[in-house]
Design a protein around this motif. Structure first.
Motif, short mmCIF file in Angstrom:
data_model
loop_
_atom_site.label_atom_id
_atom_site.label_comp_id
_atom_site.label_asym_id
_atom_site.label_seq_id
_atom_site.Cartn_x
_atom_site.Cartn_y
_atom_site.Cartn_z
N LEU A 54 0.83 -1.22 0.00
CA LEU A 54 0.00 0.00 0.00
C LEU A 54 0.85 1.25 0.00
O LEU A 54 0.46 2.29 -0.53
CB LEU A 54 -0.93 0.00 1.21
N GLY A 55 2.03 1.17 0.62
CA GLY A 55 2.93 2.32 0.67
C GLY A 55 3.14 2.80 2.09
O GLY A 55 2.19 3.27 2.73
N ARG A 56 4.38 2.66 2.57
CA ARG A 56 4.73 3.13 3.91
C ARG A 56 5.54 4.42 3.81
O ARG A 56 6.08 4.74 2.75
CB ARG A 56 5.58 2.07 4.64
N PRO A 57 5.63 5.16 4.93
CA PRO A 57 6.54 6.32 4.92
C PRO A 57 7.97 5.85 4.68
O PRO A 57 8.33 4.70 4.98
CB PRO A 57 6.39 6.91 6.34
N ALA A 58 8.77 6.71 4.11
CA ALA A 58 10.16 6.37 3.82
C ALA A 58 10.93 6.14 5.12
O ALA A 58 10.55 6.64 6.19
CB ALA A 58 10.81 7.48 3.02
N ASP A 59 12.00 5.39 5.02
CA ASP A 59 12.88 5.13 6.16
C ASP A 59 13.41 6.46 6.70
O ASP A 59 13.99 7.25 5.94
CB ASP A 59 14.05 4.25 5.70
N PRO A 60 13.20 6.78 7.99
CA PRO A 60 13.66 8.07 8.54
C PRO A 60 15.15 8.31 8.34
O PRO A 60 15.56 9.45 8.11
CB PRO A 60 13.32 7.95 10.03
N ASP A 61 15.97 7.26 8.41
CA ASP A 61 17.41 7.43 8.20
C ASP A 61 17.70 7.86 6.77
O ASP A 61 18.57 8.72 6.54
CB ASP A 61 18.14 6.12 8.50
N VAL A 62 16.98 7.27 5.81
CA VAL A 62 17.17 7.64 4.41
C VAL A 62 16.74 9.09 4.18
O VAL A 62 17.42 9.86 3.50
CB VAL A 62 16.38 6.69 3.49
N VAL A 63 15.61 9.47 4.77
CA VAL A 63 15.12 10.85 4.64
C VAL A 63 16.14 11.83 5.21
O VAL A 63 16.44 12.87 4.60
CB VAL A 63 13.76 11.01 5.35
N GLN A 64 16.69 11.51 6.39
CA GLN A 64 17.66 12.39 7.02
C GLN A 64 18.92 12.53 6.16
O GLN A 64 19.44 13.64 5.97
CB GLN A 64 18.02 11.85 8.41
N LYS A 65 19.42 11.41 5.64
CA LYS A 65 20.61 11.46 4.79
C LYS A 65 20.35 12.25 3.52
O LYS A 65 21.21 13.01 3.06
CB LYS A 65 21.06 10.04 4.45
N LEU A 66 19.15 12.09 2.97
CA LEU A 66 18.80 12.81 1.75
C LEU A 66 18.76 14.31 2.01
O LEU A 66 19.31 15.11 1.22
CB LEU A 66 17.44 12.32 1.26
N LYS A 67 18.14 14.72 3.10
CA LYS A 67 18.06 16.15 3.42
C LYS A 67 19.45 16.73 3.69
O LYS A 67 19.77 17.84 3.24
CB LYS A 67 17.15 16.36 4.62
N GLU A 68 20.28 15.98 4.43
CA GLU A 68 21.63 16.45 4.71
C GLU A 68 22.43 16.61 3.42
O GLU A 68 23.19 17.57 3.26
CB GLU A 68 22.34 15.48 5.66
N LEU A 69 22.25 15.67 2.51
CA LEU A 69 22.98 15.72 1.24
C LEU A 69 22.57 16.95 0.42
O LEU A 69 23.42 17.66 -0.13
CB LEU A 69 22.70 14.43 0.46
N LEU A 70 21.26 17.22 0.34
CA LEU A 70 20.79 18.36 -0.45
C LEU A 70 21.13 19.69 0.20
O LEU A 70 21.55 20.65 -0.47
CB LEU A 70 19.28 18.25 -0.67
N LEU A 71 20.97 19.77 1.53
CA LEU A 71 21.24 21.04 2.22
C LEU A 71 22.73 21.34 2.32
O LEU A 71 23.11 22.45 2.75
CB LEU A 71 20.62 21.00 3.63
N ALA A 72 23.57 20.38 1.95
CA ALA A 72 25.02 20.65 1.91
C ALA A 72 25.37 21.62 0.79
O ALA A 72 26.45 22.22 0.80
CB ALA A 72 25.79 19.34 1.75
N TYR A 73 24.46 21.76 -0.18
CA TYR A 73 24.67 22.75 -1.25
C TYR A 73 24.25 24.12 -0.73
O TYR A 73 23.08 24.32 -0.38
CB TYR A 73 23.84 22.38 -2.48
N PRO A 74 25.15 25.09 -0.68
CA PRO A 74 24.83 26.40 -0.09
C PRO A 74 23.64 27.11 -0.74
O PRO A 74 22.93 27.86 -0.07
CB PRO A 74 26.13 27.21 -0.30
N ASP A 75 23.40 26.85 -2.03
CA ASP A 75 22.32 27.55 -2.73
C ASP A 75 20.95 26.94 -2.45
O ASP A 75 19.94 27.54 -2.81
CB ASP A 75 22.59 27.56 -4.24
N ILE A 76 20.91 25.75 -1.86
CA ILE A 76 19.63 25.12 -1.50
C ILE A 76 19.31 25.49 -0.06
O ILE A 76 20.01 25.11 0.87
CB ILE A 76 19.70 23.59 -1.68
#
Length: 389
Positions: free
Chosen positions: A223-245
């Motif tokens: 049916l679809g579960r929420p994403a793994d919190p660890d994956v979400v955290q790593k994804l956000k950290e990766l994107l926010l590492a770019y100063p322009d984001i």
């Protein structure tokens, strides 16, 4: 020892996202499971016949059904390893979830059959012949099943296989079933009460509970579960590492089976940024997410004004109103369109699933409090959900 065997039997064994490697892991554990369960079935069937124990015979046929589960798992891994095609552009990875569901249904059927036999045994008890060799066999069976549960759990967690973890749960339920059978056998030496039937009933209920848990988890994946919190955290950290984001919202991740995740999100950038430069940064971010996290990402850019005092003023008022209504509410994509005696506020509000208010109620309360703060305010609100849980 296990690692050496795996490296010898499974080429490229560390490439867990490779469908062919996953198939090899599945075949490895399934073949071991089939061999162990056939051996246990033969021994328990013989002992159950000799001792006239319904609990031992039921346990034996439970092992036989486990062989069928292993064969289904092997077939499921084979289908899951098929590459994407025109009819299934996202691959066949979800076949592992369907395999788990089939295994759970088989466990449930066995549980119902055992429950029926146990009730008959209670209503029409038969004496059980105690044999020491049977006791030894049951202890051996418990040891074998514990080993199978350990193997499937360890490899299942390593490759994140729901089918393998379901098999591990089945093995643990077998340990409980055999332990109850052993207890019934020992009790038969001291009492004529239908302990065998009672233990068989208890085991059947435990097996049904195991099947229910597997079905609930597997259906949740389909049916679809929420994403793994660890994956979400790593994804956000990766994107926010770019100063322009400057921020991230509207993050959605779709799981099409182990190792196959697609996603999308919006990133906030300064409205006065160079469009070509930002576009290149977003492209780099999409590639980084794929190579580091294995997620095929589509990123949309949202321009925001940071140096406009009027926009910041209305944004601050709106955020205060939201936090006053519910501390978990948040907004993004805030824009201001000023006209003749009207300030039109356009923004998105992220509403948690457990929020006490409906969207209509929130709209009415936000509008009312904004007009109290500034009679020129009009709103255009889009209500969002946080799909990452």
């Amino acid at each position: 020892m296990l690692e050496k065997i795996i490296q010898k039997c499974i080429p490229n064994s560390s490439h867990y996202d490779d469908p062919q490697v996953r198939r090899s892991y599945g075949n490895f554990t399934s073949i071991i499971g089939i061999a162990c369960n056939i051996l246990l079935f033969g021994i328990k069937y013989t002992m159950g016949t000799l001792t006239h124990s319904i609990a031992i015979l039921s346990d034996a046929f439970n092992n036989l059904s486990d062989c069928a589960s292993c064969l289904i798992a092997m077939f499921g891994y084979k289908l899951a390893a098929k590459p994407a095609d025109k009819g299934h552009p996202f691959g066949h990875g979800r076949m592992e979830y369907l395999t788990s569901l089939v295994i759970a249904v088989m466990i449930a059927l066995m549980g119902f059959e055992l429950l029926r036999s146990a009730v008959q045994k209670i209503l029409h008890p038969e004496p059980i012949t105690f044999r020491w060799v049977t006791l030894v066999v049951l202890l051996l069976s418990i040891g074998v099943k514990l080993g199978m549960a350990w193997l499937n759990t360890r490899i299942g967690k390593r490759i994140q296989s729901s089918a393998m973890l379901a098999t591990a749960k089945d093995s643990r339920s077998d340990v409980i079933a055999t332990s109850a059978t052993l207890l019934a056998l020992v009790c038969s030496r001291f009492t004529d009460l239908p302990v065998d039937g009672v233990m068989g009933m208890a085991v059947s209920l435990f097996i049904l509970k195991t099947a229910y848990d597997i079905i609930r988890e597997t259906v949740g994946e389909l049916l679809g579960r929420p994403a793994d919190p660890d994956v979400v955290q790593k994804l956000k950290e990766l994107l926010l590492a770019y100063p322009d984001i400057l921020g991230i919202h509207d993050l959605v991740l779709h799981n099409y089976g182990p190792g196959k995740t697609m996603g999308s999100c919006h990133v906030e950038v300064r409205s006065d940024s160079d469009f070509v430069t930002i576009h290149e940064i977003v492209d780099q971010a999409e590639h980084a997410v794929y190579h580091q996290l294995g997620i095929m990402m589509t990123i949309h850019m949202d321009p925001i004004e940071l140096d406009n005092e009027t926009v910041n003023h209305y944004r601050t008022i709106t955020e205060q109103i939201l936090h006053g209504l519910d501390a978990s509410l948040s907004l993004h994509d805030f824009r201001l369109v000023s006209g003749n005696q009207v300030n039109r506020l356009l923004f998105d509000v992220v509403v948690p699933f457990d929020c006490a208010y409906t969207n209509a109620q929130l709209q009415e309360m936000i509008d009312g409090q904004l007009r109290e703060a500034d009679a020129t305010c009009q709103t255009d609100i889009t209500f969002d959900r946080d799909f990452t849980g």
